[in-house]
Design a protein around this motif. Sequence first.
Motif, short mmCIF file in Angstrom:
data_model
loop_
_atom_site.label_atom_id
_atom_site.label_comp_id
_atom_site.label_asym_id
_atom_site.label_seq_id
_atom_site.Cartn_x
_atom_site.Cartn_y
_atom_site.Cartn_z
N ASP A 87 0.98 -1.25 0.11
CA ASP A 87 0.14 -0.27 -0.37
C ASP A 87 1.06 1.32 -0.38
OD1 ASP A 87 -2.42 -1.35 -0.24
OD2 ASP A 87 -2.21 -1.22 1.95
N GLY A 88 1.98 0.98 -1.14
CA GLY A 88 2.42 2.78 -1.28
C GLY A 88 4.14 2.79 0.10
N ALA A 89 4.04 1.90 0.86
CA ALA A 89 4.87 1.62 1.92
C ALA A 89 5.59 0.98 1.64
CB ALA A 89 4.33 2.44 2.72
N TRP A 90 7.40 1.19 2.08
CA TRP A 90 8.18 -0.25 2.88
C TRP A 90 8.05 -0.88 4.41
CZ3 TRP A 90 9.96 -3.63 0.13
CH2 TRP A 90 10.71 -3.74 -1.44
N ARG A 91 6.93 -1.45 4.60
CA ARG A 91 6.51 -1.69 5.75
C ARG A 91 7.51 -3.15 6.18
NH1 ARG A 91 2.31 1.54 6.31
NH2 ARG A 91 0.79 1.75 4.09
N LEU A 92 8.35 -2.37 8.01
CA LEU A 92 9.56 -3.41 8.40
C LEU A 92 8.22 -4.07 9.58
CD1 LEU A 92 12.08 -0.50 9.20
CD2 LEU A 92 11.50 -2.11 6.97
N PHE A 93 9.08 -5.07 9.62
CA PHE A 93 8.85 -6.63 11.16
C PHE A 93 9.78 -7.53 10.97
CE2 PHE A 93 8.43 -8.04 6.35
CZ PHE A 93 8.61 -9.47 6.63
N TRP A 94 9.70 -8.50 11.86
CA TRP A 94 10.47 -9.17 12.39
C TRP A 94 10.11 -10.50 11.87
CZ3 TRP A 94 14.98 -10.56 16.77
CH2 TRP A 94 15.34 -11.32 15.97
#
Length: 271
Positions: A264-271
Amino acid sequence: MEATFVTNAATHPLTGHPDQLEAELPLFSAGQGAAFAERARDLDAFWLPRHARLPFYTLGATNYYDITANPARPYERLARQYNPLLRECFAQLYDTLVAGLAEHLRRPVTFLAGSALPGFHIFDGHPEFAPRAEHDVLHRVWFTRRDGPEFPGNPIHVDTAHGALDLANVSVPNLPPTLSFTLPLGLPREGAGMALWPLGVADLAHLDGASQLERLRASPTRFVAYRPGTLFLHSGTCYHQARGLPVTPGDHRITLQGHGIWIDGAWRLFW
């Protein structure tokens, strides 16, 4: 810090492989990195043991221990427990991480809602972490060994964290398929880094497991030496392996680890 994206039509000049992004981003000084490492050590009461006998821990939930090959799947519960602690104790680290990635990638960057925040790998020194040829194993072999009493090996792998979270990998022109990153904070005296191969999953898909490992062993590797406080960013699509686990008692290796996916138009960070 301008991003350079490599698409299927091109070849990355360093890895020789399509779809690979690489960058080193100096986010903190070595002294600041050491201070974050010490803060993580001060939170040892919250470390999650990741081996029955050897001193390997995470501070935070992670997909490959808390989803993949774990029928209990405690990932969401642990993320809810650990995310507030991590945000409170490492607010400056996370704010600088997001700002640095957004500046470099020239795209919006935020955290993936409902997932674990990027968290910490913590290795304390132990002689069994010394590198040996038999420690070089593929990820699927590592998964069968990781809960045993012996050192499970040091997996050679590509990153598939988005698959563990059932996240669709959306192909977008001029964007890499995924992001992976390591922020070294405290390193062994001998140094540490990452080995990278100019090979991805498609290059080895026609081979069985033993032949895949043989091909990797015969292929040249490139070593990226970590620098405390400097983020190493890559796409995770080429085979890679952590190098430089601490072997001397009293020594340690502490890194922030995470992944990113475009949603949705963004880099989403996670682990």
